[in-house]
Each structure stands twice: as structure tokens, then as C-alpha cells.
Design an enzyme around this catalytic site. Structure first.
Site, mmCIF file in Angstrom:
data_model
loop_
_atom_site.group_PDB
_atom_site.id
_atom_site.type_symbol
_atom_site.label_atom_id
_atom_site.label_comp_id
_atom_site.label_asym_id
_atom_site.label_seq_id
_atom_site.Cartn_x
_atom_site.Cartn_y
_atom_site.Cartn_z
ATOM 1 N N HIS A 1 4.249 -0.746 20.967
ATOM 2 C CA HIS A 1 5.348 -0.863 20.026
ATOM 3 C C HIS A 1 5.205 -2.038 19.076
ATOM 4 C CE1 HIS A 1 9.363 -0.374 18.523
ATOM 5 N NE2 HIS A 1 9.814 -1.503 19.025
ATOM 6 N N LEU B 1 9.946 6.400 19.108
ATOM 7 C CA LEU B 1 10.777 5.432 19.821
ATOM 8 C C LEU B 1 12.174 5.983 20.106
ATOM 9 C CD1 LEU B 1 11.438 2.423 20.609
ATOM 10 C CD2 LEU B 1 12.055 2.096 18.225
ATOM 11 N N PHE C 1 21.543 -5.703 24.535
ATOM 12 C CA PHE C 1 20.129 -5.351 24.427
ATOM 13 C C PHE C 1 19.366 -5.966 25.581
ATOM 14 C CE2 PHE C 1 17.153 -3.717 21.040
ATOM 15 C CZ PHE C 1 17.970 -2.682 20.617
ATOM 16 N N GLU D 1 16.121 0.882 22.455
ATOM 17 C CA GLU D 1 16.702 0.173 23.596
ATOM 18 C C GLU D 1 18.228 0.274 23.565
ATOM 19 O OE1 GLU D 1 14.296 -3.134 24.573
ATOM 20 O OE2 GLU D 1 16.043 -4.433 24.712
ATOM 21 N N HIS E 1 6.845 -0.538 24.610
ATOM 22 C CA HIS E 1 8.275 -0.217 24.713
ATOM 23 C C HIS E 1 8.423 0.805 25.833
ATOM 24 C CE1 HIS E 1 12.322 1.018 23.705
ATOM 25 N NE2 HIS E 1 12.395 0.087 22.782
ATOM 26 N N GLU F 1 5.752 -9.127 11.514
ATOM 27 C CA GLU F 1 4.919 -8.769 12.665
ATOM 28 C C GLU F 1 3.468 -9.190 12.471
ATOM 29 O OE1 GLU F 1 5.140 -4.660 13.895
ATOM 30 O OE2 GLU F 1 3.758 -4.999 15.549
ATOM 31 N N ASP G 1 -3.821 -4.678 8.372
ATOM 32 C CA ASP G 1 -4.581 -5.072 7.181
ATOM 33 C C ASP G 1 -4.502 -6.579 6.891
ATOM 34 O OD1 ASP G 1 -5.028 -2.329 6.879
ATOM 35 O OD2 ASP G 1 -3.255 -2.095 5.630
ATOM 36 N N ARG H 1 11.359 -5.708 28.076
ATOM 37 C CA ARG H 1 10.474 -4.550 27.893
ATOM 38 C C ARG H 1 9.203 -4.639 28.727
ATOM 39 N NH1 ARG H 1 11.264 -4.002 21.306
ATOM 40 N NH2 ARG H 1 13.371 -3.159 21.439
ATOM 41 N N LYS I 1 0.828 -1.216 0.000
ATOM 42 C CA LYS I 1 0.000 0.000 0.000
ATOM 43 C C LYS I 1 0.854 1.253 0.000
ATOM 44 C CE LYS I 1 -1.171 0.256 4.968
ATOM 45 N NZ LYS I 1 -2.263 0.458 5.921
ATOM 46 N N ARG J 1 8.322 -10.143 23.328
ATOM 47 C CA ARG J 1 9.443 -10.223 22.398
ATOM 48 C C ARG J 1 10.662 -9.543 22.991
ATOM 49 N NH1 ARG J 1 11.682 -6.810 18.613
ATOM 50 N NH2 ARG J 1 10.064 -5.217 18.772
ATOM 51 N N GLN K 1 3.151 -5.434 23.034
ATOM 52 C CA GLN K 1 4.348 -4.952 23.712
ATOM 53 C C GLN K 1 4.367 -3.435 23.856
ATOM 54 O OE1 GLN K 1 8.590 -5.303 21.976
ATOM 55 N NE2 GLN K 1 8.584 -6.544 23.814
#
Lengths: 586, 248, 132
Positions: free
Chosen positions: A356, A243, A117, A246, A233, A380, A212, A288, A38, A391, A231
Site C-alpha cells: 500500500h 483498497l 482509525f 481502514e 494494508h 510518499e 520516478d 497495519r 506525467k 505509518r 506497508q
């Protein structure tokens, strides 16, 4: 209606869709690929990912450790065969990107650098400063340009799946610039449309992330898995929800409350670590879900900092120094200056949790297959159960590579094994019905509801009822509210009657998709009567492995509330245990 | 937070109704920290749902929301109310055909990105699949700046050469080619030369420098193009004297 | 009814009036007229010289020494200095960046190097002119 015949249709040209397209083109250049999106591929939301992509790299690390971090990070709701495959393939996929030209940040010796992380026991996050997703997306897009078998359909809005005898057979899409409808038929379909963060009012997600693909699959009878796991964040900029990676904490940034106190030590993530020396899997490098939940408690205790945009905590990065910040975190530095007027080199930045990522999505397995033969889902939009109930940061960029490639192989094999007639009258009738539905929306001249109005109510009801903490009453109200909005959305009138780039109509179609995704989130949150990972119930505060070590599966039932079924989690070698984020100090 | 009333003057064009574009006024109560994009979203949600424009990330990285604001090309998510007068004129990007309202047709530049052959081209085999190319930080620094392009097309909108003749390959595509030419992993420079050193390539650029001023990501395409002129000339002489194995 | 993309054409004759940046650019490009003028001037000089008549050559030299011509040459010199020498030297770091290790050589070093080279070449030419 125009008819396009391809062997494989991919819906979505972000990281996952592009990775799959390239993989198919490499498997066999004769396979015709229709890549529908799209937006232009470089606009896809993969570009907003900042911190990096996880894959074992250093000699003190191991696949076993990456496996364990991911499974415990996901609160044991991950399918462990999927995690095993993922950690094994991850390094190879990241090297593949390197071969395609991804400008990974480097160590002094010329090897690719890795950073710590949240929730990861070792440094294993590959990064390109703080624009890792951007560079991954552009590398994939540019690499894809050399394959003539990838035929792109940019700015085509996919409307619905076509299926026959329970098998996916294509999609119907609308070309935005002409308003023309296209019937894409194919032997297999790959959904790679990203998440649905826009169902919440405050999110890091871009405008295009409206679920979608999830809604298309859901309407076609495919179940949505684990949709209750959303989630937050912990470090979004207040106001915009932009954002702050992290990576900020990976590099050594710390979180403090209004008293300058590093409050995470009060929430099972202590003891306090020395400033500028982050310790793996503790304090600011906790997962998170835990960090966002800690914010919620601090806010309840009145320990947050009031700002013009609401309550915040502060992320202090001053001790990192200008050079490190500007070298490794240049974009977030610029974003904070531009949007909240704070220079993180000299001042702490206000942050708060922000929606997030959707752990849930179209039910899929290790092959990227969904329960509908011929339909694959990746990235995702899919729930392949790599991420479980929460996650870990930097697993999702790698996920879209690993499973983008794997689903590509599956889709190509499926297309080769399953012959299909080029003309299918039944499908044509289905396509006509979809077009008629959309034309009906466009032509409707009566109605007293608006896209923006219903969308706002949907967002607020989800935040209220299915936010960081939930309970029976709240989720029940949210479920009813979403159902009410579904009904009321029928009274929306599209003011714009043009065929050309009609974003009013697109807004309504996206809203319908979001309402479907929102329905699944609310209902699954209501059904899961335990607390696990990102799903925290105030009325069921403990994890309940006896009853809920299971994936929720939401099936659409037109006109009524969805049916929630439960599917066993695949466990290979790690039995549910305690999530320890004390940095091995306990 | 206080609000400020902004008079937005927005170019409208609906090809099914309008002969030519025209301006519509909207009075928008803007929060102090808003960008122009937020004002457009306010219009769409509260005043006029028929207004069409592109946007997505609202964080300066997806490249969707490039428009002409008070006569200059800008990312509207990065153009703040606090830096603007009370009257703001918003038009589509210059030098592109207008599809609808603030949406322009991008087909031409999408083709041109492809001409740049923006992918690693090798003469030698790449390393084995579990081994990375070594690349020093200095070697990375050499081309890193040119990887920052978000394809927002502001540079094409700013470039008078492109405005005068769409044959010009243009700033973003040329910088992209330069990015790969400079990458220590790439060996495809000679292959890119054919198109880029052609008269629609770098030599069409007369170094106005507007592209680099418009670029929201400091890619500095004007610099890339000048460097390619030097490179192209060197390469041409090398090929002339048979100092390289590549075909001219 | 459907697509009908609208093209706003760019005026081929007045586009540069749009903003200050374009005007400065056009002033820079106008140096080409002066370059053309000097090309003709050299041509005339050569014709005068090749005619073999000393008188013709002297006439040419004399024609360059009137106050109008001195003023024109002075103007041309300043114009070239501003819109060619200074402008291009300032842009040189873009066309010829120098990277030492991980650091880019600051732009002003490259600019200064150009002025130094200019001074050296000019001195050489003066020396050459003096020596002949």
C-alpha cells in the site's frame, strides 16, 4: 530541446505537489512555478486514498496523544522533531482545506466529523465519506486554478534531475504527446512524485506509481532512506488489490478467519471487543503492520478462506447496517460489489494484505530538504521520517499538506537566496546526455527482453524475498535477482518507434525507475538485521535498539550494489518502548 | 476461474504512420472477472506493446480510462467482460481529437474547467485560520453529488451539443460551477454567471440527457445544467431590478 | 514528424441516427414543427378575425372541422402529450429538486405535483371558457 526557465520546478502534481504550488503562489505571486506531471493532476494517486486525514480535533484529544500514537505506531523510527511539528500543524492544514471547499463529512451541529482509525487513541481522522483523498486532490487542483503563477505541464514525463556543483538545477522532461524534450531550469526543485507500490505484484497503487522521483534522485546521488519499510494494508480486495479503507474497521467492521473467529486476539491485539463497538488501538484498530502480519500467520496455520483469487480472511460489516455503510462507505461498497461480487451489507467480504505505501523514500528532513541543496522532497516519494517503521493510517494525507507547505517555503527561500545564471552550458550538456540516453532506448532495434517480462520477474522476486516476512537468504536472492534484472533490462527493445504518446517507451523508463527503487528495498531489507514495524525478519525476530535505532541510507554505486549507511534517529521526548495494542486492557 | 476468448477490435491511429484511424483485432483470453481495461493491459503486455491508452487507478476514481466501448462511453475499468458479448469494439472517446490510438486530446475541456471558477470565492472574510465554516449536513447534501465528478470526460463524449460545437462549455464544467454555486461557503455565484449564462453556457444545452446516462459517478450533469438555467434566469431578473449588489 | 490529432467530425445531418436515445430526443425536438404549425394557425385565425368579416371567420372555423384536421389535431395532442408533457414532467425533478433537511424529496412527488397543477390549470381554463 526546448528550454523553460522557472524559479521553482515541482515534479508531480498530486496532493503534495499541488499543496506546495499553492503555498508558493501565496508566498509571492512573482515566483514562477513550473508544475510538471506525467498525468493530469486529477489522475494522481492521491485520489485513491479513502479513509481520511489525521489531525487533532476533539477536546478529549491532544497533540501529545497524536504524537505518541505516531511514534509508537512507527516503532520509534520516527524523527520526533518531525512528528512534533506535524501534529501541531495538522489541524490548521485540515481547516485550510475546509476553507478551500473540501466537502468534509459533518456532524449534526455542522462541525467537521472525525472517525476512529487504526493505531489512533482518539477519533481524529477527518473524512469525506470514503473518498477523502479524491476530495482533497480535487479541492487542491481546483483551488490551484486561480493562481496564474502556477504554470502546469501536464503529461510531461520527467526523465532526470539536472545538478551542478552538487546543487539541483532543474529537470529534463519529455512531453508525452509530441515526444519533444524540455529542459526545465530552476533555482530549486521539489520532488512530489508519489510512491513505488508498482514494484510489487499485488498492490493498491495505481499504474503510475513507479517511483520516478525516487529513482531520479537516487541516480543523482541522493540517498534513499528506510526503503525496507513497505506497508501492507491488511484489507485489500483479492484479485485486483483494490483498497477497502481502514474506515471500514473504524466504523466497526471486524476480521474473521474461516471459522468465523476474530483471530486478531491471538496476536497481542486482544481481548476481543464487542461487535460494533470498536475500541481504540486494539483488535481491528491495531496498526497495519500487525494486522498484515497476523494474516500471514493465519495463512500458515491454514485458517484462511480459499477463494478463486487465493487465500483470504473475511471482513464482516453486516452489523453496521445498510444506512451507515451507504452513508459513510459508499465507494467501497460499490467496489466490492463490482470487483468480487459481494454486497457487504448482506455478506462478509474476502480481503487480504496488499502492498500500500512506502514509508521510505528520498532522504529528507523536517524542512523537506534533501542532502542535495536546492532539492526538496515531499509526500510518499520522500522519507521525512514522520512515519518511521510503520505509518499510521490517515497520517499520510495530512503529511502531504503539512510538508508540502513547509517545503514550499523552503524552496521559495532557497530560490530567493541563491542566485543562478540563466544560461548554464554545463547543464545543457547534462541535458543533452539525458536526451541521448532516451533516444538511444527508442532507436535500439535489437533485444530479446520485454518490459512486461522483466517487470513481472521484479515484482515476484520482491514479493518472495522482501514481503511481509523476510530472512537473510530471501533478501539475498532478491538483491541478486534485481541486479540481474538491471543488467538484463539493457536488452529490452522498444517496439513502438513513434514520438507521439509512446507508452511503450514510457513503460521502459518507468521500469528502469522501478528497478532502482526495488534495488533499494531489497538491499535495505537485507541490511537491517532486526524486526521493527513493517520490516519483519524471521532470522532476527526482535527489535534491536542497540544497533538499529537508525535510518538506513542507500547510496547508489553504479555497477555495484548500493552502499548502506546508517543515520541516527532524532529522539526528543519518547524513548523506545513497548507497542501496546491491547486497548489499555493489559 | 474460467477464461473466455474475447475478440477485441481496437481503434489504432499513429499520426506518424496512418492517414486515418483503423481497427486492429486482438484475440484475448479473458478471466471471468476482468474489465475491458484488463483485456487492454493483456494486449499491451502480451500481444502488442505499441498500443497506447491511458489508465491508472483501476478503481473508478482517477478518471483516466474513459473510452468508447461498443459505441457507448465507458470507464474501461468499470466495464466488465461478463456484461459484454464475445466481440467488443474499443474506440477513443467521441467528440475529442484523437492523439494516438485510444488517447484523445483534452486541452479544450481542461480550459473549460477553469472557466467554471471552481474554487471558493468570498465577498466576506473567511473564518480565522483555526476555525472552520459551520456547514449543516443538509447544506453539504445540497452540493455533495456535484463534487463526485472525476473529470473522466465521458459526458463530453456523450453530448451531441458538444460534438456539434466545441464552443459549448459542457456538462462537467457546468456541474462544477454549480457545485460551487450551491456550496454554503461560496459567494461567487454572480461572478460565474457571466460566462455560464452566456450563449455558450447553459443555454446551449438542449437537455438530451446523454451526459447523465454516461456519467459513471451519478453526478447527473444534466440536472445541474437545468438548475443553472433556473438560477441564471432568477439572477438575471434580480440584477435587472437591482435586487442584488452584484454587477450584472 | 510529430503530432497530427485526428478529428472524427460529427455529421450535422445524421448524427441523431447513432442510437435510440438520440432518436427519441429528436422526436421530442420535432414537436417544434407542430408548435410552428399552431403558431401559423393562430395567426390565420387572427387574420380572419381582424378582417372584420363574419363569413371569413366562419370559413376558418369550418376549415378546422374536417376529419383530416380533427385527425391532425388528435395526433398533435397525443404527440405533445408524449414528447412534451410526459417527457418534461418526468424530467422536472432534475431541474427543480426539492430537499427537505438532509433528505431529497422523492422524484415522483415532484412529478405528481406537476400533474396536479396541470389538472388544476386545465380545469380553470375550462371554467373560464365555459364562463365566457
Amino acid at each position: 530541446m526546448k528550454h523553460i526557465q522557472a524559479d521553482i520546478v515541482i515534479v508531480g502534481a498530486g496532493g503534495a505537489g499541488l499543496r506546495a504550488a499553492i503555498a508558493i503562489a501565496e508566498i509571492d505571486p512573482e515566483i514562477e512555478i513550473a508544475l510538471i506531471s506525467k498525468v493530469y493532476p486529477m489522475r494522481s494517486h492521491t485520489c485513491a486514498a479513502e479513509g481520511g486525514a489525521a489531525g487533532v480535533k476533539l477536546s478529549d484529544d491532544s497533540l501529545e496523544m497524536h504524537f505518541n500514537d505516531t511514534v509508537s505506531g512507527g516503532d520509534w523510527l520516527c524523527d520526533q522533531d518531525v512528528v512534533e511539528y506535524f501534529v501541531e500543524q495538522a489541524p490548521r492544514e485540515l481547516v485550510q482545506l475546509e476553507h478551500w471547499g473540501c466537502p468534509w463529512s459533518r456532524e449534526d451541529d455542522g462541525s467537521v466529523a472525525v472517525r476512529p482509525f487504526g493505531g489512533m487513541k482518539k477519533k481524529r481522522t477527518w473524512f469525506a465519506a470514503d473518498k477523502s483523498g479524491f476530495h482533497i486532490l480535487h479541492t487542491l487542483f481546483q483551488t490551484s486554478l486561480q493562481f496564474p503563477s502556477i504554470k502546469r505541464y501536464d503529461e510531461f514525463f520527467a526523465l532526470d534531475l539536472l545538478h551542478e556543483d552538487g546543487r539541483a538545477r532543474g529537470v529534463v522532461a519529455m512531453e508525452m504527446r509530441s515526444g519533444c524534450f524540455f529542459h526545465f531550469s530552476a533555482a530549486s526543485v521539489i520532488m512530489a512524485t508519489g510512491g513505488a507500490g508498482k514494484i510489487f505484484p499485488f498492490t493498491t497503487n495505481g499504474a503510475i506509481k513507479t517511483g520516478d522521483g525516487m529513482a531520479m534522485a537516487y541516480r543523482a546521488g541522493v540517498p534513499m532512506k528506510d526503503m525496507e519499510f513497505v506497508q501492507y494494508h491488511p484489507t485489500g480486495l483479492p484479485g485486483t488489490g483494490i483498497l477497502l479503507t481502514e474506515g471500514c474497521r473504524g466504523e466497526g467492521g471486524v476480521l474473521v478467519n474461516k471459522d468465523g473467529y476474530r483471530y486478531l486476539q491471538d496476536y497481542d491485539m486482544g481481548p476481543e471487543t464487542p461487535l460494533g463497538e470498536p475500541v481504540f488501538k486494539s483488535m481491528e484498530l491495531g496498526p497495519r503492520d500487525r494486522l498484515s502480519q497476523a494474516f500471514w500467520h493465519e495463512q500458515k496455520k491454514g485458517n484462511t478462506v480459499p477463494t478463486a483469487w487465493g487465500d483470504c480472511v473475511l471482513m464482516d460489516m453486516r452489523h453496521l447496517g445498510a444506512q451507515r455503510i451507504l452513508e459513510r462507505l459508499p465507494m467501497v461498497h460499490e467496489l466490492a460489489v463490482s470487483y468480487v461480487g459481494v454486497d457487504m451489507i448482506t455478506d462478509p467480504v474476502p480481503v487480504r494484505p496488499v502492498v500500500h505505501y512506502m514509508m521510505g523514500g528520498i532522504a529528507s528532513n523536517i524542512e523537506g530538504e534533501t542532502p542535495m541543496p536546492g532539492l526538496f522532497a515531499i509526500g510518499e516519494t520522500a522519507c521525512g521520517s514522520l512515519n518511521g517503521a510503520n505509518r499510521l493510517g490517515s497520517n499520510s494525507l495530512t503529511e502531504l499538506l503539512v510538508f508540502g507547505k513547509r517545503a514550499a517555503a523552503g524552496a521559495a527561500a532557497f530560490a530567493a537566496e541563491n542566485d543562478y545564471p540563466r544560461e548554464a552550458p554545463a547543464l545543457l550538456a547534462q541535458a543533452e546526455a539525458i536526451v541521448a540516453r532516451v533516444r538511444g532506448l527508442l532507436q535500439k532495434s535489437e533485444g530479446n527482453e520485454s518490459v512486461a517480462g522483466i517487470r513481472g520477474e521484479m515484482m515476484n522476486s520482491l514479493e518472495e524475498g522482501a514481503g511481509i516476512y523476510r530472512d537473510e537468504e530471501g533478501t539475498e536472492i532478491a538483491c541478486k535477482k534485481i541486479a540481474e534484472l538491471q543488467a538484463r533490462s539493457a536488452a529490452i527493445k522498444v517496439n513502438d518507434k513513434s514520438n507521439v504518446f509512446n507508452t511503450d517507451l514510457q513503460g521502459l523508463l518507468e521500469l528502469q525507475n522501478m528497478l532502482d527503487a526495488a534495488e533499494c528495498v531489497a538491499e535495505a531489507s537485507n541490511a537491517r538485521k532486526e524486526s521493527r514495524g513493517a520490516h519483519q525478519r524471521m532470522d532476527y525476530v526482535e527489535r534491536d535498539d542497540e544497533n538499529y535505532l537508525k535510518h538506513s541510507m542507500a547510496y547508489r554505486q553504479p555497477g555495484e550494489r548500493p552502499r548502506i549507511d546508517w543515520l541516527d534517529v532524532t529522539i526528543t521526548r519518547s524513548q523506545p518502548g513497548v507497542r501496546d495494542y491491547s486497548g489499555d486492557k493489559k | 476461474m474460467g477464461t473466455r476468448q474475447i475478440e477485441l477490435e481496437v481503434m489504432r491511429y499513429n499520426p506518424e504512420k496512418d492517414e486515418a484511424p483503423w481497427f486492429q483485432q486482438y484475440s484475448v483470453p479473458c478471466e471471468e472477472d476482468w474489465a475491458i481495461l484488463d483485456a487492454l493491459i493483456y494486449v499491451k503486455d502480451n500481444l502488442d506493446s505499441t498500443l497506447s491508452y491511458r489508465w491508472s487507478c483501476h478503481m473508478m476514481v482517477c478518471g483516466s480510462c474513459g473510452m468508447t466501448v461498443n459505441g457507448e462511453p465507458h470507464l474501461t475499468c468499470k466495464t466488465f467482460i461478463r456484461d459484454l458479448p464475445d466481440k467488443v469494439r474499443v474506440e477513443p472517446l467521441e467528440n475529442f481529437p484523437i492523439e494516438r490510438d485510444l488517447v484523445v486530446v483534452l486541452d479544450d475541456v481542461m480550459q473549460k474547467l477553469q472557466l467554471a471558477k471552481p474554487y471558493i470565492i468570498r465577498k466576506d472574510d473567511p473564518p480565522p485560520e483555526d476555525e472552520e465554516y459551520p456547514q449543516s449536513r443538509a447544506a453539504l447534501k445540497k452540493f455533495k453529488q456535484y463534487t463526485m465528478c472525476i473529470n473522466c470526460m465521458l459526458c463530453y463524449s456523450a453530448c451531441p451539443q458538444y460534438g456539434l460545437s466545441n464552443d459549448f462549455i459542457g456538462p462537467a464544467a457546468l456541474s462544477l460551477a454549480h457545485r460551487y454555486n450551491l456550496d454554503s461557503r461560496d459567494q461567487g455565484k454572480a461572478q460565474r454567471l457571466d460566462i455560464l449564462a452566456d450563449h455558450d453556457g447553459v443555454w446551449e444545452c438542449s437537455f438530451v440527457g446523454a451526459c447523465s446516462e454516461a456519467c459513471p459517478k451519478n453526478v447527473d450533469p444534466a440536472a445541474a445544467i437545468q438548475q443553472m438555467k433556473v438560477d441564471g434566469t432568477m439572477e438575471w431578473w434580480k440584477q435587472k431590478f437591482g435586487l442584488t449588489g452584484d454587477k450584472p | 514528424m510529430s503530432r497530427r490529432p485526428y478529428v472524427r467530425p460529427m455529421s450535422r445531418t445524421t448524427w441523431y441516427m447513432r442510437n435510440g436515445r438520440f432518436k427519441v430526443y429528436m422526436l421530442r425536438e420535432l414537436t417544434s414543427l407542430l408548435v410552428g404549425f399552431y403558431a401559423f394557425l393562430v395567426l390565420f385565425g387572427l387574420v380572419a378575425l381582424s378582417a372584420g368579416s363574419e363569413a371569413q371567420w366562419n370559413d376558418f372555423l369550418a376549415s378546422q372541422q374536417g376529419p383530416e384536421m380533427i385527425a391532425l389535431h388528435g395526433f398533435a395532442l397525443l404527440y405533445f402529450l408524449f414528447y412534451q408533457t410526459f417527457a418534461w414532467f418526468n424530467l422536472a425533478p432534475k431541474a427543480m429538486p426539492v430537499q427537505l433537511g438532509e433528505k431529497k424529496l422523492p422524484a415522483h412527488f415532484i412529478v405528481i405535483a406537476h400533474y396536479v397543477a396541470w389538472a388544476v390549470v386545465s380545469a380553470f381554463i375550462f371554467w373560464l371558457a365555459g364562463a365566457i
